[in-house]
Structure formats: C-alpha cells, structure tokens
Design a protein around this motif. Structure first.
Motif, PDB file in Angstrom:
ATOM      1  N   ALA A  84      31.641 -12.526 -56.278  1.00 21.08           N
ATOM      2  CA  ALA A  84      31.969 -12.537 -54.847  1.00 21.08           C
ATOM      3  C   ALA A  84      32.861 -13.743 -54.549  1.00 21.08           C
ATOM      4  O   ALA A  84      32.460 -14.891 -54.766  1.00 21.08           O
ATOM      5  CB  ALA A  84      30.703 -12.585 -54.005  1.00 21.08           C
ATOM      6  N   VAL A  85      34.069 -13.482 -54.080  1.00 22.40           N
ATOM      7  CA  VAL A  85      35.053 -14.527 -53.789  1.00 22.40           C
ATOM      8  C   VAL A  85      35.507 -14.367 -52.343  1.00 22.40           C
ATOM      9  O   VAL A  85      35.823 -13.252 -51.902  1.00 22.40           O
ATOM     10  CB  VAL A  85      36.268 -14.436 -54.740  1.00 22.40           C
ATOM     11  CG1 VAL A  85      37.279 -15.523 -54.416  1.00 22.40           C
ATOM     12  CG2 VAL A  85      35.810 -14.531 -56.186  1.00 22.40           C
ATOM     13  N   ASP A  86      35.518 -15.462 -51.606  1.00 23.18           N
ATOM     14  CA  ASP A  86      36.036 -15.460 -50.234  1.00 23.18           C
ATOM     15  C   ASP A  86      37.444 -16.040 -50.247  1.00 23.18           C
ATOM     16  O   ASP A  86      37.632 -17.247 -50.449  1.00 23.18           O
ATOM     17  CB  ASP A  86      35.136 -16.292 -49.304  1.00 23.18           C
ATOM     18  CG  ASP A  86      33.887 -15.529 -48.882  1.00 23.18           C
ATOM     19  OD1 ASP A  86      33.934 -14.288 -48.912  1.00 23.18           O
ATOM     20  OD2 ASP A  86      32.879 -16.170 -48.548  1.00 23.18           O
ATOM     21  N   LEU A  87      38.434 -15.179 -50.045  1.00 24.54           N
ATOM     22  CA  LEU A  87      39.819 -15.627 -49.981  1.00 24.54           C
ATOM     23  C   LEU A  87      40.118 -16.197 -48.600  1.00 24.54           C
ATOM     24  O   LEU A  87      39.461 -15.837 -47.616  1.00 24.54           O
ATOM     25  CB  LEU A  87      40.758 -14.458 -50.285  1.00 24.54           C
ATOM     26  CG  LEU A  87      40.575 -13.779 -51.647  1.00 24.54           C
ATOM     27  CD1 LEU A  87      41.554 -12.630 -51.789  1.00 24.54           C
ATOM     28  CD2 LEU A  87      40.749 -14.776 -52.774  1.00 24.54           C
ATOM     29  N   PRO A  88      41.104 -17.091 -48.489  1.00 26.09           N
ATOM     30  CA  PRO A  88      41.451 -17.636 -47.174  1.00 26.09           C
ATOM     31  C   PRO A  88      41.871 -16.529 -46.213  1.00 26.09           C
ATOM     32  O   PRO A  88      42.351 -15.463 -46.631  1.00 26.09           O
ATOM     33  CB  PRO A  88      42.623 -18.583 -47.486  1.00 26.09           C
ATOM     34  CG  PRO A  88      42.488 -18.905 -48.934  1.00 26.09           C
ATOM     35  CD  PRO A  88      41.898 -17.682 -49.571  1.00 26.09           C
ATOM     36  N   PRO A  89      41.692 -16.751 -44.913  1.00 25.69           N
ATOM     37  CA  PRO A  89      42.092 -15.723 -43.937  1.00 25.69           C
ATOM     38  C   PRO A  89      43.576 -15.399 -44.067  1.00 25.69           C
ATOM     39  O   PRO A  89      44.407 -16.296 -44.185  1.00 25.69           O
ATOM     40  CB  PRO A  89      41.781 -16.381 -42.583  1.00 25.69           C
ATOM     41  CG  PRO A  89      40.771 -17.421 -42.887  1.00 25.69           C
ATOM     42  CD  PRO A  89      41.084 -17.931 -44.268  1.00 25.69           C
ATOM     43  N   PRO A  90      43.940 -14.135 -44.080  1.00 25.07           N
ATOM     44  CA  PRO A  90      45.364 -13.768 -44.127  1.00 25.07           C
ATOM     45  C   PRO A  90      46.099 -14.309 -42.906  1.00 25.07           C
ATOM     46  O   PRO A  90      45.529 -14.397 -41.804  1.00 25.07           O
ATOM     47  CB  PRO A  90      45.343 -12.244 -44.153  1.00 25.07           C
ATOM     48  CG  PRO A  90      43.978 -11.874 -44.638  1.00 25.07           C
ATOM     49  CD  PRO A  90      43.070 -12.948 -44.122  1.00 25.07           C
ATOM     50  N   SER A  91      47.350 -14.664 -43.083  1.00 26.18           N
ATOM     51  CA  SER A  91      48.135 -15.238 -41.987  1.00 26.18           C
ATOM     52  C   SER A  91      48.637 -14.190 -41.010  1.00 26.18           C
ATOM     53  O   SER A  91      49.101 -14.536 -39.925  1.00 26.18           O
ATOM     54  CB  SER A  91      49.328 -16.016 -42.545  1.00 26.18           C
ATOM     55  OG  SER A  91      50.165 -15.157 -43.304  1.00 26.18           O
ATOM     56  N   GLY A  92      48.560 -12.914 -41.362  1.00 23.66           N
ATOM     57  CA  GLY A  92      49.051 -11.885 -40.459  1.00 23.66           C
ATOM     58  C   GLY A  92      48.358 -10.561 -40.713  1.00 23.66           C
ATOM     59  O   GLY A  92      47.682 -10.372 -41.731  1.00 23.66           O
ATOM     60  N   PRO A  93      48.487  -9.629 -39.788  1.00 25.68           N
ATOM     61  CA  PRO A  93      47.855  -8.323 -39.952  1.00 25.68           C
ATOM     62  C   PRO A  93      48.599  -7.469 -40.970  1.00 25.68           C
ATOM     63  O   PRO A  93      49.728  -7.769 -41.365  1.00 25.68           O
ATOM     64  CB  PRO A  93      47.943  -7.724 -38.548  1.00 25.68           C
ATOM     65  CG  PRO A  93      49.164  -8.357 -37.959  1.00 25.68           C
ATOM     66  CD  PRO A  93      49.230  -9.745 -38.522  1.00 25.68           C
ATOM     67  N   GLY A  94      47.961  -6.392 -41.380  1.00 27.59           N
ATOM     68  CA  GLY A  94      48.597  -5.473 -42.317  1.00 27.59           C
ATOM     69  C   GLY A  94      47.601  -4.921 -43.316  1.00 27.59           C
ATOM     70  O   GLY A  94      46.389  -5.146 -43.220  1.00 27.59           O
ATOM     71  N   ARG A  95      48.132  -4.210 -44.274  1.00 23.30           N
ATOM     72  CA  ARG A  95      47.318  -3.559 -45.310  1.00 23.30           C
ATOM     73  C   ARG A  95      47.349  -4.421 -46.573  1.00 23.30           C
ATOM     74  O   ARG A  95      48.422  -4.815 -47.046  1.00 23.30           O
ATOM     75  CB  ARG A  95      47.858  -2.160 -45.613  1.00 23.30           C
ATOM     76  CG  ARG A  95      47.052  -1.356 -46.612  1.00 23.30           C
ATOM     77  CD  ARG A  95      47.599   0.076 -46.674  1.00 23.30           C
ATOM     78  NE  ARG A  95      46.813   0.929 -47.547  1.00 23.30           N
ATOM     79  CZ  ARG A  95      47.136   1.192 -48.802  1.00 23.30           C
ATOM     80  NH1 ARG A  95      48.238   0.670 -49.328  1.00 23.30           N
ATOM     81  NH2 ARG A  95      46.376   1.984 -49.535  1.00 23.30           N
ATOM     82  N   TYR A  96      46.161  -4.690 -47.120  1.00 20.22           N
ATOM     83  CA  TYR A  96      46.039  -5.524 -48.310  1.00 20.22           C
ATOM     84  C   TYR A  96      45.393  -4.681 -49.420  1.00 20.22           C
ATOM     85  O   TYR A  96      44.393  -3.989 -49.192  1.00 20.22           O
ATOM     86  CB  TYR A  96      45.199  -6.764 -48.022  1.00 20.22           C
ATOM     87  CG  TYR A  96      45.901  -7.738 -47.101  1.00 20.22           C
ATOM     88  CD1 TYR A  96      46.603  -8.829 -47.612  1.00 20.22           C
ATOM     89  CD2 TYR A  96      45.890  -7.556 -45.729  1.00 20.22           C
ATOM     90  CE1 TYR A  96      47.256  -9.713 -46.773  1.00 20.22           C
ATOM     91  CE2 TYR A  96      46.545  -8.435 -44.877  1.00 20.22           C
ATOM     92  CZ  TYR A  96      47.229  -9.506 -45.413  1.00 20.22           C
ATOM     93  OH  TYR A  96      47.885 -10.383 -44.570  1.00 20.22           O
ATOM     94  N   VAL A  97      45.990  -4.773 -50.597  1.00 17.34           N
ATOM     95  CA  VAL A  97      45.567  -3.963 -51.738  1.00 17.34           C
ATOM     96  C   VAL A  97      45.107  -4.893 -52.850  1.00 17.34           C
ATOM     97  O   VAL A  97      45.789  -5.883 -53.175  1.00 17.34           O
ATOM     98  CB  VAL A  97      46.720  -3.059 -52.238  1.00 17.34           C
ATOM     99  CG1 VAL A  97      46.277  -2.248 -53.440  1.00 17.34           C
ATOM    100  CG2 VAL A  97      47.209  -2.157 -51.123  1.00 17.34           C
TER     101      VAL A  97
END
Length: 575
Positions: free
Chosen positions: A493-506
C-alpha cells in the motif's frame, strides 16, 4: 556590451548616403570671370573635372559618422558594464481552481493575472522571466530565466485547476530563484491571511472578487453488475439560488441500445450539502452538470464505469467443519466475492490455526468460555461495527501478534505484521457465528483484503486527496496521467502525493494497464468564492530595481552625439 533594442542598429544605414555625399559633387556650369583674386579659395577643379573626387574634409566626415553611430547606439539601447546586467523577474501564479472563476464582467481571474503579468514585465523592462505555478506540488511553467515572450506564451497556455494549498512554500522557492535583492510578484485571487508570513521580497497582488456559487463538492459512482449508483453532494456558497436543476446524462453501456437523461431538482440548505442518489441500468459514462455560475468548472463531472472487481476467497485444507460451514454461509451472501481454491495466488486465504493462511480460525490448547466483558481496540478497521454484546466466545491459547479483542488475559483476535489475522475461537462451543458480529467481522476482513489488492483502492477522488495505490513486490509500476509518466516506488500500500490536476490516471505494471482512477475537479474550499477579493500588498524589502527605479536608456550616446555635432560645426566653420 548588450543591446536592449537591437533593431535600433538599423540607423547605421545612414552612413551609406553620408559617405556617398562626400565622394559625389555637383557638376558646376562654367562661369567666366575677369580675375580669381576675388575668390577666397579658388578651386579650378570644381568647374570641370571627374564626378568622383577625393574629398578634402576628412575631419568633418569622421565627426558626422561618429554622430550617426551615437544615434544608432542610443536607439539600440546600448548597455555597458553595470547597466548591461540582466533584469530578472519571477512571477508566481496561483494554480488553484478558484483562479478560473469569472468576475461580473465575465473575465476569469487567470486572464486578469495574464494581463497583469504582461504589465509587470513591461514595467520593469525585464530581460529574463521565470514563471512558477503554486500548488501542492509547485511547478515551473517557464524558465528558469526564460525570454519574456516565451514566459508569457507559457502562461497563456496554463490552466488553473489545482486544489486549495498554502502558497508560501512556492513563494520561498521563487525568492531563491530570483536571488538577493530581486523582485517576485505573486498573482492570486485572495489577500494574504497573515502578511507577516509572506516572504519579504514578494509583492502579493490579489485580483479576485467575492461571488456566490453553487457547486458539486462530491461525486461517486458504484457499479454492481448492470446497476450503476451515482451519489452527488451539492452545496450553496453565499446567497445563491435555493433550488438548482442537476442534469444527469448516462451514455449507453455495453449491450444497451440508448442512454438515459434525467433532470433532478435539488433543494439547497443554508448550511451543509444536499445529497442526490440516482441509479442507472446498463450505463456507460455518466455526465453531471449544474447551471453555469461564477465557477462552471466545479459544476461538471464525468464518471466512468467503476465496477468492483470480485475478490477471491479460498478455504485451506484442514479447516474444521463448523468453521468451514460458518465461512461458506457468509460467502454465499457476500457481494463481489468469489469462492476459489486454496492456491498461492489467492487474495484472501482462510485456514485452520497453525497454517500460513492470511486468516486463521480455530482454537488450540486449553479452552475457556467468556461471556464478557470484551475489550476491543477502538478505531481499528477490522472492528468497525462489530458488536460483541451477548456473545459467548470460547478461546484457546493466545495466538501471536498484536491483540485486537481481549477478554481478561485471553486474546480473542490478533494481528501480525504483514496483515495476518488470527480468530481464536472454537465455533462448536461459541455462538458468535449466529449473531451479527460474525458477518460484520468477515465483511471487514474482505474489505481490508480488497484494499490491499493490486491497483487503486478508490476509483474516484477529488482534488487535494492523496492517490492510494497497491503494488506487488518485484514488479515495475508506472503512473500515467495528464502530466505524463512517472515511476511508482514502493511495494504494498503506497500513498502517492495528491495529483496537481484533474483527469484520468492509469497504473501500469511492466507496460500493461492494471487499473484506472479519476481525479475530479471538485474542492469545496475552492468553490467557496465569498472570501475572494482584490489587494496589492507591497514587498517589505524593496529590490534593487524598486530602490533605484528601472534603468532607462543610456544617456552617454546623446552626449557623444552633441559633442560630435559641435565639433563638426567648429571644423566646417573654420574651413
């Protein structure tokens, strides 16, 4: 030496006609006179001779050439020594979503920031510009030290869609990039809450205005079979309308002939949010939109299908008949659960005590029966809603791991490092399997196993939320999003930093797609525009340019021009 306006050197083209004027002379008509003693400097060759002749006024020509060169240097804004240093301007633009809000004139705050940035560049006559975008993860839009035209062009293509954040770390970074005594301009839509925390050399310019707004603050979708459930939360910020129409349009999914469109009238409370829940059959993508207002971006979302992947549960050999029957009864009614065979690839393996199963059920050693009181670790996810009142629990010797539920000195439920759970219970002498605590406890075990499965535990997130992901040790993972590709480090389980913008992440494993998640352009703090406004807070420590003023054109070429003209007048007058 450097030139602020190199096109000014085109004035050197005046040298060609000037030199030609000295080599060319006008052919004179013959004039008959009685004597030459009346002429001060008789020149017989001037009456008839070659059209090109050797000029005799070298000093005057050189002085006039010097005057033309002085004019060209002044027009080209020549700089020598200290005046030739670069003028570096660092611009920081607020990257939060509220910068896309429109004022009463219909112009967004970001567009006003672009116009103000162009004014700042022209005002200080900057030769190098660095543009930063503030955010949870600040980024460079142009530079460091880019040409002004390139920096402004990069700002034109920038879209502010970030979450609410503290801009001070970005301003400190900008101050370091600018250097000592240099200026930094921060363009935002809200005045600073505490001006004392703003770095000394930063000029804070707020260009926003307070507006009422109605926004979506949350949107979630859950797919169970062919049924899609969409849950929306709508909030009203300010004295806006008390009722809005939410238009929901579902695209046809696989096997569906046509989509569905609904209009829901949502009653908005003065405080809090209104919740809307809709269901669709055979739906593909679901589009939700509210009427346009000051910030249209927070009133539109697109929800892609997010089916739950069934989790495989296996029963190991050796599990006693009462325990096996109790677990199978739960699996028969549990949603999104598939019963499998006990293999090493099982997500959740349940077995008897003493095995390597992830969950062990059974008791060994001296058996004791407890009617309470039971003490459970508060806040642990495995014990959510597990009520043990009225339970008769028969346990054996204490299992290894950290105790989660105890009765006196007996450990009834424990957890080891790595997530192994031990249920110290003998179901032949207990009634826990016949009360609500049993399915709730097993449901929590399945839920936690689903969270630790490879991929994204959550499919829809809002701005500012960390991006949780689960990876398998030994594989190479890559996160692909609107910002490009970046590797994912860590296992489990890894918590990545919050994305800087909206959109679809794969999420990709060794180049193959594993799972997808959507980050929605929703943030309740950014949708509240009531506290936005205009302000201009000057820097507490003025930079070199503020102290001495922006340097203009050098004056020495004008002095040189005047000296050359005076000297030429003296030489020609003397001759």
């Amino acid at each position: 030496m450097s030139f602020g306006f190199p096109w000014g050197l085109l004035a050197l083209g005046a040298l060609a006609p000037l030199v030609a004027a000295y080599f060319l002379r006008r052919r004179q008509k013959p004039v008959v006179v009685s004597a030459l003693f009346l002429w001060r400097t008789p020149r017989p060759r001037a009456e008839a001779g070659p059209r090109f002749e050797r000029f005799t006024r070298e000093a005057s020509l050189l002085l006039e050439v010097l005057a033309v060169v002085a004019v060209a240097l002044f027009l080209a804004d020549v700089r020598l020594g200290e005046t030739a240093r670069t003028r570096h301007l660092v611009l920081v633009v607020d990257g939060s979503l509220s910068m896309s809000a429109r004022g009463r004139d219909g112009v967004t705050v970001l567009e006003k920031a672009r116009q103000e940035a162009a004014k700042r560049v022209e005002e200080v006559d900057a030769t190098q510009v660095t543009v930063l975008a503030s955010g949870i993860a600040p980024r460079v839009l142009a530079g460091p030290e880019a040409e002004p035209s390139r920096a402004l062009a990069a700002l034109e293509s920038f879209h502010a869609q970030g979450a609410d954040h503290d801009p001070v770390p970005t301003l400190i970074w900008a101050q370091e990039l600018a250097g000592a005594g240099r200026r930094v301009v921060f363009l935002t839509d809200v005045a600073p809450e505490n001006a004392a925390l703003v770095p000394d050399s930063v000029r804070w310019m707020a260009l926003g205005s307070g507006r009422d707004n109605v926004a979506l603050v949350s949107a979630q979708r859950r797919d169970e079979g062919a049924t899609a459930t969409v849950t929306l939360r709508v909030a009203r910020f300010g004295a806006g309308p008390r009722e809005v129409e939410a238009r929901v349009r579902a695209q046809p999914g696989p096997g569906a002939k046509q989509g569905t469109e609904r209009v829901e009238r949502v009653q908005l409370p003065d405080e809090g949010t209104a919740t809307v829940r809709l269901t669709f059959q055979g739906a593909g993508e679901v589009e939700v939109s509210l009427p346009d207002d000051a910030l249209p971006e927070d009133g539109r979302v697109r929800l892609s299908p997010a089916p739950l992947r069934p989790i495989a549960v296996g029963l190991a050999e050796g599990l006693a008949a009462p325990e096996r029957q109790a677990v199978e009864r739960f699996l028969a009614v549990a949603p999104e659960v598939e019963k499998g065979t006990p293999t090493t690839g099982e997500t959740l393996l349940i077995g008897p005590r003493g095995t390597d199963a992830r969950v062990t059920v059974g008791a060994a050693g001296t058996l004791r029966t407890f009617l309470g009181p039971f003490f459970a670790e508060k806040g642990h996810p495995l014990l959510d809603d597990v009520q043990l009142a009225g339970v008769r629990w028969t346990a054996g010797d204490n299992p290894p791991g950290r105790p989660l539920v105890t009765a006196g000195e007996a450990v009834l439920v424990s957890e080891e490092e790595g997530g192994r759970v031990h249920l110290n219970v003998d179901l032949t002498r207990s009634n826990v399997q016949r009360v609500t605590a049993w399915p709730v406890l097993l449901g929590n075990l399945v839920r936690e196993a689903r969270r630790t499965r490879e991929g994204f535990p959550r499919r829809q997130l809002t701005l500012g939320e960390p991006l949780p992901v689960v990876t398998v040790p030994g594989a190479r993972y890559t996160l692909v999003g609107p910002e490009g590709r970046r590797p994912v480090f860590g296992a489990g389980a890894v918590d990545l930093p919050p994305p800087s913008g909206p959109g679809r992440y794969v999420l990709e494993r060794d180049g193959d797609e594993v799972d997808t998640a959507e980050v929605l352009a929703l943030d309740a703090r950014e949708s509240d525009l009531r506290g936005r406004g205009a302000a201009d807070v000057a820097a507490r420590e003025a930079g070199d340019d503020e102290e001495h003023g922006a340097p203009g054109r050098a004056r020495w070429p004008l002095v040189l021009l005047l000296a050359a003209l005076v000297a030429d007048f003296y030489v020609t007058r003397r001759v």
